[in-house]
Write a protein that holds these residues in place. Sequence first.
Motif, mmCIF file in Angstrom:
data_model
loop_
_atom_site.group_PDB
_atom_site.id
_atom_site.type_symbol
_atom_site.label_atom_id
_atom_site.label_comp_id
_atom_site.label_asym_id
_atom_site.label_seq_id
_atom_site.Cartn_x
_atom_site.Cartn_y
_atom_site.Cartn_z
ATOM 1 N N ALA A 175 28.374 18.011 -9.273
ATOM 2 C CA ALA A 175 27.317 17.078 -9.681
ATOM 3 C C ALA A 175 26.119 17.815 -10.287
ATOM 4 C CB ALA A 175 26.869 16.234 -8.491
ATOM 5 N N GLU A 176 25.733 18.947 -9.675
ATOM 6 C CA GLU A 176 24.606 19.725 -10.205
ATOM 7 C C GLU A 176 24.954 20.325 -11.569
ATOM 8 O OE1 GLU A 176 22.548 21.472 -6.118
ATOM 9 O OE2 GLU A 176 24.351 22.444 -6.912
ATOM 10 N N ALA A 177 26.165 20.805 -11.720
ATOM 11 C CA ALA A 177 26.587 21.381 -12.996
ATOM 12 C C ALA A 177 26.595 20.306 -14.086
ATOM 13 C CB ALA A 177 27.956 22.031 -12.867
ATOM 14 N N GLN A 178 27.120 19.135 -13.767
ATOM 15 C CA GLN A 178 27.132 18.040 -14.731
ATOM 16 C C GLN A 178 25.709 17.661 -15.131
ATOM 17 O OE1 GLN A 178 30.819 15.796 -12.780
ATOM 18 N NE2 GLN A 178 29.753 14.533 -14.258
ATOM 19 N N ALA A 179 24.838 17.515 -14.153
ATOM 20 C CA ALA A 179 23.446 17.146 -14.440
ATOM 21 C C ALA A 179 22.779 18.210 -15.312
ATOM 22 C CB ALA A 179 22.677 16.953 -13.137
ATOM 23 N N THR A 180 23.068 19.459 -15.035
ATOM 24 C CA THR A 180 22.502 20.559 -15.816
ATOM 25 C C THR A 180 23.035 20.507 -17.244
ATOM 26 O OG1 THR A 180 22.242 21.925 -13.845
ATOM 27 C CG2 THR A 180 22.301 23.072 -15.966
ATOM 28 N N LEU A 181 24.326 20.292 -17.392
ATOM 29 C CA LEU A 181 24.928 20.232 -18.726
ATOM 30 C C LEU A 181 24.419 19.034 -19.525
ATOM 31 C CD1 LEU A 181 28.547 21.339 -17.843
ATOM 32 C CD2 LEU A 181 26.888 22.601 -19.254
ATOM 33 N N LEU A 182 24.101 17.949 -18.845
ATOM 34 C CA LEU A 182 23.576 16.772 -19.542
ATOM 35 C C LEU A 182 22.223 17.040 -20.193
ATOM 36 C CD1 LEU A 182 24.692 13.913 -17.140
ATOM 37 C CD2 LEU A 182 25.504 14.309 -19.487
ATOM 38 N N THR A 183 21.548 18.120 -19.797
ATOM 39 C CA THR A 183 20.305 18.503 -20.476
ATOM 40 C C THR A 183 20.615 19.197 -21.806
ATOM 41 O OG1 THR A 183 20.056 20.700 -19.454
ATOM 42 C CG2 THR A 183 19.117 18.808 -18.260
ATOM 43 N N CYS A 184 21.855 19.604 -21.991
ATOM 44 C CA CYS A 184 22.283 20.265 -23.234
ATOM 45 C C CYS A 184 22.936 19.275 -24.195
ATOM 46 C CB CYS A 184 23.274 21.382 -22.923
ATOM 47 S SG CYS A 184 22.600 22.683 -21.864
ATOM 48 N N CYS A 185 23.635 18.294 -23.654
ATOM 49 C CA CYS A 185 24.318 17.255 -24.432
ATOM 50 C C CYS A 185 24.534 16.071 -23.509
ATOM 51 C CB CYS A 185 25.661 17.773 -24.959
ATOM 52 S SG CYS A 185 26.653 16.526 -25.819
ATOM 53 N N THR A 186 24.179 14.879 -23.961
ATOM 54 C CA THR A 186 24.223 13.708 -23.082
ATOM 55 C C THR A 186 25.562 12.967 -23.094
ATOM 56 O OG1 THR A 186 23.157 12.373 -24.792
ATOM 57 C CG2 THR A 186 21.722 13.353 -23.102
ATOM 58 N N SER A 187 26.604 13.626 -23.543
ATOM 59 C CA SER A 187 27.945 13.040 -23.425
ATOM 60 C C SER A 187 28.439 13.289 -22.003
ATOM 61 C CB SER A 187 28.917 13.674 -24.423
ATOM 62 O OG SER A 187 30.248 13.368 -24.074
ATOM 63 N N SER A 188 28.574 12.224 -21.219
ATOM 64 C CA SER A 188 28.992 12.392 -19.821
ATOM 65 C C SER A 188 30.417 12.941 -19.735
ATOM 66 C CB SER A 188 28.852 11.075 -19.053
ATOM 67 O OG SER A 188 29.540 10.037 -19.704
ATOM 68 N N GLN A 189 31.273 12.551 -20.666
ATOM 69 C CA GLN A 189 32.650 13.028 -20.685
ATOM 70 C C GLN A 189 32.694 14.556 -20.919
ATOM 71 O OE1 GLN A 189 36.060 12.627 -19.694
ATOM 72 N NE2 GLN A 189 35.137 10.612 -19.832
ATOM 73 N N TRP A 190 31.908 15.025 -21.890
ATOM 74 C CA TRP A 190 31.819 16.460 -22.194
ATOM 75 C C TRP A 190 31.291 17.224 -20.972
ATOM 76 C CZ3 TRP A 190 27.257 19.282 -22.189
ATOM 77 C CH2 TRP A 190 27.364 20.609 -22.616
ATOM 78 N N ALA A 191 30.203 16.718 -20.382
ATOM 79 C CA ALA A 191 29.579 17.397 -19.244
ATOM 80 C C ALA A 191 30.529 17.463 -18.049
ATOM 81 C CB ALA A 191 28.276 16.696 -18.852
ATOM 82 N N GLN A 192 31.220 16.368 -17.779
ATOM 83 C CA GLN A 192 32.150 16.338 -16.644
ATOM 84 C C GLN A 192 33.285 17.333 -16.854
ATOM 85 O OE1 GLN A 192 35.589 14.782 -16.600
ATOM 86 N NE2 GLN A 192 35.673 15.724 -14.588
ATOM 87 N N GLN A 193 33.860 17.334 -18.046
ATOM 88 C CA GLN A 193 34.993 18.226 -18.322
ATOM 89 C C GLN A 193 34.572 19.703 -18.316
ATOM 90 O OE1 GLN A 193 37.624 17.155 -21.579
ATOM 91 N NE2 GLN A 193 37.091 14.999 -21.313
ATOM 92 N N LEU A 194 33.405 19.994 -18.886
ATOM 93 C CA LEU A 194 32.957 21.387 -18.925
ATOM 94 C C LEU A 194 32.589 21.876 -17.523
ATOM 95 C CD1 LEU A 194 32.550 23.793 -20.776
ATOM 96 C CD2 LEU A 194 30.206 22.998 -21.186
ATOM 97 N N ALA A 195 31.954 21.034 -16.739
ATOM 98 C CA ALA A 195 31.623 21.416 -15.360
ATOM 99 C C ALA A 195 32.904 21.680 -14.563
ATOM 100 C CB ALA A 195 30.782 20.328 -14.701
ATOM 101 N N SER A 196 33.943 20.909 -14.836
ATOM 102 C CA SER A 196 35.215 21.082 -14.141
ATOM 103 C C SER A 196 35.966 22.333 -14.572
ATOM 104 C CB SER A 196 36.112 19.854 -14.385
ATOM 105 O OG SER A 196 35.539 18.712 -13.804
ATOM 106 N N ALA A 197 35.621 22.868 -15.731
ATOM 107 C CA ALA A 197 36.313 24.054 -16.262
ATOM 108 C C ALA A 197 35.779 25.370 -15.676
ATOM 109 C CB ALA A 197 36.198 24.084 -17.787
ATOM 110 N N ARG A 198 34.732 25.283 -14.859
ATOM 111 C CA ARG A 198 34.172 26.503 -14.253
ATOM 112 C C ARG A 198 35.148 27.089 -13.247
ATOM 113 N NH1 ARG A 198 29.535 24.788 -11.114
ATOM 114 N NH2 ARG A 198 30.836 22.996 -10.846
ATOM 115 N N PRO A 199 35.028 28.372 -12.921
ATOM 116 C CA PRO A 199 33.984 29.313 -13.362
ATOM 117 C C PRO A 199 34.316 29.962 -14.707
ATOM 118 C CG PRO A 199 35.417 30.397 -11.783
ATOM 119 C CD PRO A 199 35.908 28.970 -11.915
ATOM 120 N N PHE A 200 33.262 30.433 -15.368
ATOM 121 C CA PHE A 200 33.405 31.139 -16.631
ATOM 122 C C PHE A 200 33.101 32.606 -16.413
ATOM 123 C CE2 PHE A 200 32.253 26.770 -17.744
ATOM 124 C CZ PHE A 200 33.341 26.445 -18.533
#
Length: 173
Positions: free
Chosen positions: A14-39
Amino acid sequence: MSLTLTQFNELSQAEAQATLLTCCTSSQWAQQLASARPFKNVEALLNSSDAIWQQVQNNESDLLEAFDGHPQIGNVATLKQKYRNTQDSAAHEQSGANEADDAVLEALAKGNQDYLDKFGFIFIVFATGKSAQQMLDLLQARLPNDRNTELANAATEQNKITRLRIQKLLGQK
């Protein structure tokens, strides 16, 4: 907020998604990228972001959700402040040396409204380092396009903006 990559990798979903939403407000993008961690490094994160964005941009509602995260550039007073404030930028920034002309700002405000009226979403462009005149030229060049072309153009510009925001988030720029 600035994070190290390790800190970002250790955030909850949830924190990763919220953080990513500050970079791009596509919830689908943020959810998928947060799920792809760790980098393992920032480049891997950016590459994953690009790949996910390529998938997400096939859904118009996801694109529009991302575009809605940007303020509309349409108020002449706001435009004056934006471009006149660049005068205080570092001396090496060419755009900081040019004062935005009122006529250019008014044309940019009108063009932005015309774009919104025609396409149903705001004009998206990677604005970093661009003067008001350059922005106006880009807007006028894109305004004759059809909606599908502009969805694709805006998606490309959105990805440039997102990449820069991720890099800033992680203290890279």
